[in-house]
Design a protein around this motif. Sequence first.
Motif, PDB file in Angstrom:
ATOM      1  N   PHE A  20      -6.449  19.523  31.423  1.00 36.18           N
ATOM      2  CA  PHE A  20      -6.140  18.150  31.869  1.00 36.18           C
ATOM      3  C   PHE A  20      -5.304  17.992  33.009  1.00 36.18           C
ATOM      4  CE2 PHE A  20      -7.941  16.643  27.345  1.00 36.18           C
ATOM      5  CZ  PHE A  20      -9.173  17.000  27.647  1.00 36.18           C
ATOM      6  N   PRO A  21      -4.103  18.485  32.781  1.00 34.37           N
ATOM      7  CA  PRO A  21      -3.184  18.319  33.999  1.00 34.37           C
ATOM      8  C   PRO A  21      -3.475  18.865  35.447  1.00 34.37           C
ATOM      9  CG  PRO A  21      -1.953  19.161  32.037  1.00 34.37           C
ATOM     10  CD  PRO A  21      -3.327  19.202  31.823  1.00 34.37           C
ATOM     11  N   ILE A  22      -4.374  19.896  35.216  1.00 31.03           N
ATOM     12  CA  ILE A  22      -4.886  20.674  36.461  1.00 31.03           C
ATOM     13  C   ILE A  22      -5.832  19.804  36.968  1.00 31.03           C
ATOM     14  CG2 ILE A  22      -6.131  22.860  37.409  1.00 31.03           C
ATOM     15  CD1 ILE A  22      -3.529  23.401  36.000  1.00 31.03           C
ATOM     16  N   ALA A  23      -6.972  19.387  36.328  1.00 30.51           N
ATOM     17  CA  ALA A  23      -7.872  18.200  36.786  1.00 30.51           C
ATOM     18  C   ALA A  23      -7.212  17.023  37.418  1.00 30.51           C
ATOM     19  CB  ALA A  23      -9.010  17.985  35.772  1.00 30.51           C
TER      20      ALA A  23
ATOM     21  N   ALA B 238      -6.466  28.254  44.988  1.00 25.74           N
ATOM     22  CA  ALA B 238      -5.124  28.505  43.961  1.00 25.74           C
ATOM     23  C   ALA B 238      -5.728  28.930  42.672  1.00 25.74           C
ATOM     24  CB  ALA B 238      -4.189  27.312  44.219  1.00 25.74           C
ATOM     25  N   TRP B 239      -5.542  30.411  42.415  1.00 25.49           N
ATOM     26  CA  TRP B 239      -6.094  30.623  41.184  1.00 25.49           C
ATOM     27  C   TRP B 239      -4.845  30.517  39.959  1.00 25.49           C
ATOM     28  CZ3 TRP B 239      -9.021  36.245  40.378  1.00 25.49           C
ATOM     29  CH2 TRP B 239      -9.457  36.184  39.024  1.00 25.49           C
ATOM     30  N   VAL B 240      -5.024  29.930  39.228  1.00 18.50           N
ATOM     31  CA  VAL B 240      -3.944  29.780  38.012  1.00 18.50           C
ATOM     32  C   VAL B 240      -4.386  29.722  36.727  1.00 18.50           C
ATOM     33  CG1 VAL B 240      -2.574  28.050  39.460  1.00 18.50           C
ATOM     34  CG2 VAL B 240      -4.241  27.290  37.931  1.00 18.50           C
TER      35      VAL B 240
ATOM     36  N   ALA C   1       2.935  23.647  39.355  1.00 18.52           N
ATOM     37  CA  ALA C   1       3.829  23.815  40.506  1.00 18.52           C
ATOM     38  C   ALA C   1       3.297  24.992  41.472  1.00 18.52           C
ATOM     39  CB  ALA C   1       4.984  24.270  39.904  1.00 18.52           C
ATOM     40  N   GLN C   2       2.903  25.926  40.730  1.00 19.25           N
ATOM     41  CA  GLN C   2       1.831  27.040  41.844  1.00 19.25           C
ATOM     42  C   GLN C   2       0.932  26.221  42.519  1.00 19.25           C
ATOM     43  OE1 GLN C   2       0.541  29.701  38.816  1.00 19.25           O
ATOM     44  NE2 GLN C   2       2.453  31.073  38.945  1.00 19.25           N
ATOM     45  N   ILE C   3       0.038  25.529  41.975  1.00 20.17           N
ATOM     46  CA  ILE C   3      -0.824  24.739  42.875  1.00 20.17           C
ATOM     47  C   ILE C   3      -0.175  23.894  43.930  1.00 20.17           C
ATOM     48  CG2 ILE C   3      -2.865  23.143  42.841  1.00 20.17           C
ATOM     49  CD1 ILE C   3      -3.463  23.881  39.975  1.00 20.17           C
TER      50      ILE C   3
ATOM     51  N   PRO D  22       2.968  27.444  31.792  1.00 15.95           N
ATOM     52  CA  PRO D  22       3.683  26.036  32.307  1.00 15.95           C
ATOM     53  C   PRO D  22       3.797  25.650  33.851  1.00 15.95           C
ATOM     54  CG  PRO D  22       5.150  27.432  31.354  1.00 15.95           C
ATOM     55  CD  PRO D  22       3.839  28.100  31.096  1.00 15.95           C
ATOM     56  N   GLN D  23       4.067  26.832  34.463  1.00 12.00           N
ATOM     57  CA  GLN D  23       4.288  26.740  35.949  1.00 12.00           C
ATOM     58  C   GLN D  23       2.779  26.749  36.715  1.00 12.00           C
ATOM     59  OE1 GLN D  23       4.488  29.521  34.095  1.00 12.00           O
ATOM     60  NE2 GLN D  23       4.147  31.391  35.232  1.00 12.00           N
TER      61      GLN D  23
END
Length: 245
Positions: free
Chosen positions: A112-115, A70-72, A81-83, A77-78
């Motif tokens: 940080f939220p992604i990790a 999943a490339w984001v 949710a996309q992940i 901000p989304q």
Amino acid sequence: MIDKIKSFKKIDAHSHIGYFGSWSDVGITTDELIAQMDEYNVEKTVICTYPMDESIEAVDKHPDRLVGAAWVNPMEPQATAQIKDAVNTHGFKAIKLHPLFHGYLPNEECMFPIAELAGQLDIPLMIHTGHPPYSLPWSVAQLADIYPDVKMVMIHMGHGNGIYVQAAIDMAKKYPNLYMETSGMPMHTKIKEAYEKVGSDRIMWGLDAPFHHPTVEMQRTIVSGLTDSQLEDVFYNNAKKLLKL
């Protein structure tokens, strides 16, 4: 050599579909990628596109051959949710990040939220490395230090600059949650060095289609000095284990 190249069963840990214009002017369709996989004995390929629509469609159509990353853009901000949708609805197995493309550092707060989500989902981050100022191994290592339980793959393991390649190896030696992927990295000797000094399960082969030809990327690994059983780790076993395929 071609027969030897084709003899190894492979998982391609990093490629794309679609057309890339501007300086690169290259492209590959889903059908062309799968035909290429068949020709060179590639069992599965991890694909990523930005935005994700094209890769979602391809993975949904070919779940036995294509694995989604999943490339984001973590500054949007989304992104989380996309992940979640890609993983929970479409079976994606990783998160792809391109700090150079989107203009952020791997250790910035937007990451940080992604990790944290990667840790919750128990999937790896796959992070482009090798181009200043945004995608150098030292910055990825700082993120690895903050999130020691999250596995992170340094795509291109430093890419074309020998100093960055060595930095990728040095940082992976220091942080056990750092892995490396080989596409576009020109030094065949560094594949063996990483295998022996970082860990036999922490380096994996990738093609980066459509930017590189399969035989070039495969031959670099084959001539690295590893034994056939070690090459099987790099070409197949390590990606299979990391991505739970």
